[in-house]
Structures are given as C-alpha cells and as structure tokens.
Enzyme design. Structure first.
Site, PDB file in Angstrom:
ATOM      1  N   ASP A  78      -1.029  -6.164  -0.128  1.00  0.00           N
ATOM      2  CA  ASP A  78      -1.354  -5.581   1.181  1.00  0.00           C
ATOM      3  C   ASP A  78      -2.853  -5.480   1.387  1.00  0.00           C
ATOM      4  OD1 ASP A  78       0.745  -5.039   2.887  1.00  0.00           O
ATOM      5  OD2 ASP A  78       1.268  -3.141   1.907  1.00  0.00           O
ATOM      6  N   LYS A 110      -0.856  -9.484   2.975  1.00  0.00           N
ATOM      7  CA  LYS A 110      -0.076  -9.036   4.139  1.00  0.00           C
ATOM      8  C   LYS A 110      -0.972  -8.187   5.030  1.00  0.00           C
ATOM      9  CE  LYS A 110       3.477  -5.980   3.769  1.00  0.00           C
ATOM     10  NZ  LYS A 110       2.900  -4.824   4.491  1.00  0.00           N
ATOM     11  N   GLU A 123      -1.048  -5.795   8.566  1.00  0.00           N
ATOM     12  CA  GLU A 123      -0.262  -5.075   9.574  1.00  0.00           C
ATOM     13  C   GLU A 123      -0.814  -5.352  10.971  1.00  0.00           C
ATOM     14  OE1 GLU A 123       0.333  -0.923   8.815  1.00  0.00           O
ATOM     15  OE2 GLU A 123       1.093  -1.287   6.792  1.00  0.00           O
ATOM     16  N   GLU A 176       9.593  -4.227  10.329  1.00  0.00           N
ATOM     17  CA  GLU A 176       9.979  -2.931   9.749  1.00  0.00           C
ATOM     18  C   GLU A 176      10.505  -1.986  10.822  1.00  0.00           C
ATOM     19  OE1 GLU A 176       7.175  -1.167   7.037  1.00  0.00           O
ATOM     20  OE2 GLU A 176       8.257   0.731   6.968  1.00  0.00           O
ATOM     21  N   ASP A 203       0.839  -1.206   0.000  1.00  0.00           N
ATOM     22  CA  ASP A 203       0.000   0.000   0.000  1.00  0.00           C
ATOM     23  C   ASP A 203       0.874   1.255   0.000  1.00  0.00           C
ATOM     24  OD1 ASP A 203       0.857  -0.225   2.607  1.00  0.00           O
ATOM     25  OD2 ASP A 203      -1.152  -0.153   3.508  1.00  0.00           O
ATOM     26  N   SER A 204       2.196   1.056   0.043  1.00  0.00           N
ATOM     27  CA  SER A 204       3.122   2.174  -0.186  1.00  0.00           C
ATOM     28  C   SER A 204       2.923   2.745  -1.589  1.00  0.00           C
ATOM     29  CB  SER A 204       4.580   1.724  -0.005  1.00  0.00           C
ATOM     30  OG  SER A 204       4.854   0.602  -0.829  1.00  0.00           O
TER      31      SER A 204
HETATM   32  O1  KIV Z   1       3.652  -1.161   1.621  1.00  0.00           O
HETATM   33  C1  KIV Z   1       4.840  -1.557   1.583  1.00  0.00           C
HETATM   34  O2  KIV Z   1       5.582  -1.306   0.622  1.00  0.00           O
HETATM   35  C2  KIV Z   1       5.329  -2.359   2.685  1.00  0.00           C
HETATM   36  C3  KIV Z   1       6.779  -2.717   2.714  1.00  0.00           C
HETATM   37  C4  KIV Z   1       7.630  -1.532   2.852  1.00  0.00           C
HETATM   38  C5  KIV Z   1       7.085  -3.740   3.721  1.00  0.00           C
HETATM   39  O3  KIV Z   1       4.571  -2.702   3.537  1.00  0.00           O
END
Ligand code: KIV
Length: 256
Positions: free
Chosen positions: A74, A103, A105, A172, A35-36
């Site tokens: 994510d 993934k 969090e 992280e 989600d980055s």
């Molecule tokens: O969203 C992302 O890119 C991440 C990584 C930096 C682990 O969660």
C-alpha cells in the site's frame, strides 16, 4: 490472465515474515502489505499513521517470508498527494523492499500520479469504494456508492483507473450489484472486499478470516477457523504445563 482463464483471484493481507511464509506455501495468489497493518498489528483506530518507512519495513519482512510471491504494498496516507516525485520515491522504496506493485486509494486529483508511476515501470493496483485513508470524509467504515450519483462516479473512476494504466482494482464495501456491473464493464480485474461474489477475486485481512480478532465483526468477513480459540487453547496448555512442572520434559532439555 486469471480473468481470461476464469480463475478467481485469491488475495490475503500479510504484514510480517512468519505469516507470509505460511501464505507462500498456500494457494493464495497474491499478498497485500496493507496499511491496515496500523489497525491489525498496532491496534490503532485507522490506517492514517502508516508512513512510507513503516510500509517499506513491513514489505521487506513479507518479501523475506514469501520470496517469489506476488506482493503488492500500500502507498500510505497522502503519499500520492505530494506530487509525482514524492510518490515515485515512496513507490520505489516499496519495490526495493520486495513488492512487485503498489496499491493506491482513489483517483480523483491524482490520476496523473498513477499514470506517472505506471509509465515509470511500477505496476499500480487501484482501490475504490470505501477507501480507508479518506475515513474522515467518508464518515466512518460504511458501505459506499449506495445512490445513483455515487455509483456513476465509481464506474467512471474504475474506467479512469484502467485509462491510467492500473492492472487491477480493489472494490471495498460497495453494493454487490454495483460491483458486478463494474466488473462486467472493467477492462482490468476487480478484487472485492465487502463487494459480493461478482468480482474477479476476493481479498480479506488475514487476521479476520483466521478469526484471530474476536472483537472485530463485519458482515463481509467469514471466519474460516477460530484462530483466537486455537491461540487461547495453546497458551492455556503451555501455561498449565509450566505451572505443573510437565514442561520442559527431559527430551526438551540438554543433558550436557
Ligand atoms: O489495507 C488493507 O488491508 C486493504 C485491504 C483491506 C484491501 O487495503
């Protein structure tokens, strides 16, 4: 398996098809549709604007570019906090879009949701330490679990993630000695970002390790190539060739 073989797991983010295609041809083991994307691609200050629809859209693009590669997507902001059914719908959309795993969090308050996803046949990667979706409670992008209490909580959370059925954990921005301890004790592999060399693998944002964002500086990022410089040089050469009339040449035009 990689852990048993002593292989360090290599992960990169990917957000769309063209870079996914390049990564598919590399020795990177696993792509994360992070989600980055909100910060890297859309230029926002945090990841909170990601929605299930947007994550599914980017996941589909990555899966199109990298068919057959391991893709983790994510679960976006709050998607695991609206109950099991909503989380399952979101994860199902990400898998239908081409991810093989999601993934999530954190774990506190949604361990049951993680277990439910796993029991429903959806592999889950955990994410502890600096969890960017909690940026406003963490007080910014800063190193986490620096005191003994927070380090103990993180160790417990890693254990609970394994209990809930997660297959790996991203760690992280935590102190390297803590990441090493968690990795030594963990039943599942750890993937570090800003967590030192003691993890089972590493992940970085593609644009960061390619040096494509010259304004982003973080201690844990190494630029393996000056991507921004390459882009600038390419753009300058293109613009100069157009201005001087050297582009297009005859071989770049249709004679009839
Ligand atoms: O969203 C992302 O890119 C991440 C990584 C930096 C682990 O969660």
């Amino acid at each position: 398996m990689a852990r048993a073989a002593g292989t360090r797991i290599v992960m990169s983010t990917a957000y769309e098809a063209w870079s996914a295609r390049l990564l598919a041809d590399s020795s990177v083991h696993c792509l994360l549709v992070g989600d980055s994307v909100m910060m890297v691609v859309y230029g926002e200050a945090d990841t909170l604007g990601a929605t299930p629809e947007l994550m599914a859209r980017h996941t589909r693009a990555v899966a199109t570019g990298a068919p057959g590669r391991l893709i983790v997507a994510d679960m976006p902001f709050l998607s695991v906090r609206r109950g099991r059914a909503a989380a399952l719908d979101c994860a199902a959309d990400l898998l239908r879009a081409g991810a093989q795993a999601v993934k999530v969090e954190g774990i506190r308050g949604h361990a049951d949701v993680i277990r439910h996803l796993v029991e429903s046949g959806i592999p889950v990667m955990g994410h502890l330490g600096l969890t960017p979706q909690s940026i406003h409670t963490l007080g910014g992008h800063r190193v986490q679990a620096r005191d003994a209490g927070a380090a103990g909580r993180l160790r417990d959370d890693a254990d609970r993630l394994a209990d809930a059925g997660a297959f790996a954990i991203v760690l992280e921005c935590i102190p390297a000695p803590l990441a090493r301890t968690v990795t030594a004790a963990a039943r599942i592999p750890t993937i570090g970002i800003g967590a030192g060399a003691g993890c089972d693998g590493q992940i970085l944002v593609l644009h960061d390790f390619l040096g494509l964002n010259p304004d982003f500086h973080a201690r844990f990022v190494r630029r393996f190539v000056d991507g921004a410089g390459l882009v600038r040089r390419g753009v300058d050469r293109y613009a100069a060739a157009v201005r001087s009339g050297r582009f297009p040449a005859a071989k770049e035009a249709f004679a009839s």
